[in-house]
Design an enzyme around this catalytic site. Structure first.
Site, PDB file in Angstrom:
ATOM      1  N   HIS A  88      17.861   1.093 -17.709  1.00 29.12           N
ATOM      2  CA  HIS A  88      16.725   2.563 -17.688  1.00 29.12           C
ATOM      3  C   HIS A  88      17.174   3.254 -18.738  1.00 29.12           C
ATOM      4  O   HIS A  88      16.690   3.764 -19.951  1.00 29.12           O
ATOM      5  CB  HIS A  88      15.920   2.940 -17.241  1.00 29.12           C
ATOM      6  N   HIS A 106      13.125   7.068 -26.331  1.00 22.58           N
ATOM      7  CA  HIS A 106      12.577   6.220 -25.113  1.00 22.58           C
ATOM      8  C   HIS A 106      10.959   5.620 -25.648  1.00 22.58           C
ATOM      9  O   HIS A 106      10.423   6.929 -26.326  1.00 22.58           O
ATOM     10  CB  HIS A 106      12.242   6.839 -23.875  1.00 22.58           C
ATOM     11  N   CYS A 141       6.468   2.944 -17.934  1.00 22.30           N
ATOM     12  CA  CYS A 141       7.802   2.690 -18.552  1.00 22.30           C
ATOM     13  C   CYS A 141       8.360   1.057 -18.073  1.00 22.30           C
ATOM     14  O   CYS A 141       9.249   0.588 -18.990  1.00 22.30           O
ATOM     15  CB  CYS A 141       9.262   3.541 -18.807  1.00 22.30           C
TER      16      CYS A 141
END
Length: 402
Positions: free
Chosen positions: A297, A331, A168
């Site tokens: 995040h 996400h 990620c």
């Protein structure tokens, strides 16, 4: 770049994105301002899971030019949808005339690339031999370099090109690598960004880890219960601030680390995240109190949010407004670093702190200043965090041009 050296600011002279919020920056801006949550119950083909996703409208109907049909896959359709928005291709063409095609690089982050095309091919394998169908083009669709190859082809670029796959943190790290290509003189400009698309392996994989939320994700909520998977593509044209003709936002610093604590869990004290944030501030030659906003995040999982809160509080204290914007996009995995760098850039331009969506009560254990309603205020400098599986961490410092 030697220790203690301040990074020369790099302009984001063009930007574009496609996500669940819509196609182009105008759609992103509108969704952020109106606090519209575009996440929806999972309706992805062949996937029956009780979760919500950030699915991009129109990707099934999108088509590639006939000359590029070999690249056709969901991931590259997302790429093209973004490239065709916000006059991005025109701005890159202008840069090509200025620098030449060999002086413009392409650095893209991804985690699964076009693996959905491989899933389709697997379903069509020969029942007798198990062979995949002849039309399956692994190199132009599923390969991690496929999107980079596609972007270089469609934009006519011949400078350095590579893919970054650090979970990620991938497309945030792509910004750092792009900056180094310019700093070392290998490029005058770089198309930087990332793309990741919905697919079975991602949805089922996160489900097997018990990380999927049954409803829309709620980062930093007291009752948060997991993440929502999304898809999207986001790109910027990065060039020296002194050479750029446009650009309201600049990359001021970047920091990256790998703590390798665990395959899927962050370091409990946020050691790698703290290091990445401090490196980014040091490279930008900025003190913690200069940061006006932090784009977390913030995935919405119990462990990730708690550890990031520790890291941000340890480095910045508890006064800086912070929020996660994954309630808008889901996400987007390997694309999330670039997606959120652009969201952070829009926040700087608009003077807007987009408060976390879907959060009724912030986790009382959080020590950072988590914002749950939009705040309108002048913003000059912001931090965008991307922390991934395997302990891959990357932080970007972005600043509004004077």
């Amino acid at each position: 770049m030697s220790p203690g050296t301040r990074m020369a600011p790099l302009a984001l002279s063009a930007m574009t994105a496609v996500s669940a919020m819509g196609q182009g920056l105008a759609a992103m801006r509108l969704a952020l301002k109106t606090r519209h949550c575009p996440l929806r119950p999972c309706d992805f083909p062949h996937i029956e899971l009780p979760t919500w996703i950030g699915r991009v409208e129109g990707v099934e109907e999108a088509s590639l030019p006939a000359s590029l049909a070999a690249f056709d896959c969901r991931n590259n359709r997302l790429v093209l949808m973004a490239l065709e928005s916000d006059d991005f291709m025109h701005d890159v063409a202008t840069a090509v005339r200025r620098y030449g095609p060999t002086r413009i690089g392409v650095v893209l982050g991804t985690s699964t690339s076009g693996i959905e095309e491989g899933e389709h091919a697997y379903r069509q394998r020969d029942p007798a031999t198990g062979h995949l169908p002849g039309h399956f083009d692994f190199v132009r669709t599923q390969d991690l370099f496929a999107a980079t190859r596609f972007v270089r082809t469609i934009l006519g670029l011949r400078g350095p090109g590579f893919a970054v796959s650090n979970a990620c943190a991938s497309s945030a790290k792509a910004f750092a690598d792009a900056a180094m290509l310019i700093e070392t003189g290998l490029c005058d400009a770089v198309v930087v960004g990332g793309a990741d698309s919905l697919c079975g392996i991602t949805l089922h994989g996160f489900n097997s880890l018990d990380l999927l939320a049954p409803g829309p994700c709620r980062p930093f909520a007291a009752d948060r219960d997991g993440l929502s998977i999304g898809e999207g593509a986001a790109f910027a044209l990065l060039e020296r601030q002194s050479h750029a003709e446009n650009g309201q936002v600049s990359l001021l610093g970047h920091g990256a680390s790998t703590d390798a604590h665990h395959m899927s869990s962050p370091h409990p004290d946020g050691a790698g995240a703290i290091l990445a944030i401090r490196q980014a501030l040091a490279l930008a030659d900025l003190s913690p109190e200069t940061i006006d906003y932090v784009n977390f995040h913030g995935t919405g999982t119990l462990g990730n949010d708690a550890v990031e809160d520790k890291a941000v509080f340890a480095t910045l204290g508890g006064q800086t407004p912070c929020s996660s914007t994954k309630g808008w996009t889901g996400h987007t995995l390997g694309a999330s670093g670039a997606m959120e760098a652009l969201i952070t850039s829009l926040s700087l331009i608009e003077g807007l702190v987009p408060g976390c969506l879907n959060v009724a009560e912030v986790d009382p254990l959080c020590r950072s200043r988590v914002v749950t309603a939009n705040l309108a205020r002048p913003l000059k400098i912001a931090l965008s965090n991307s922390f991934g599986f395997g302990g891959s961490n990357c932080s970007l410092v972005l600043g509004r041009a004077a």
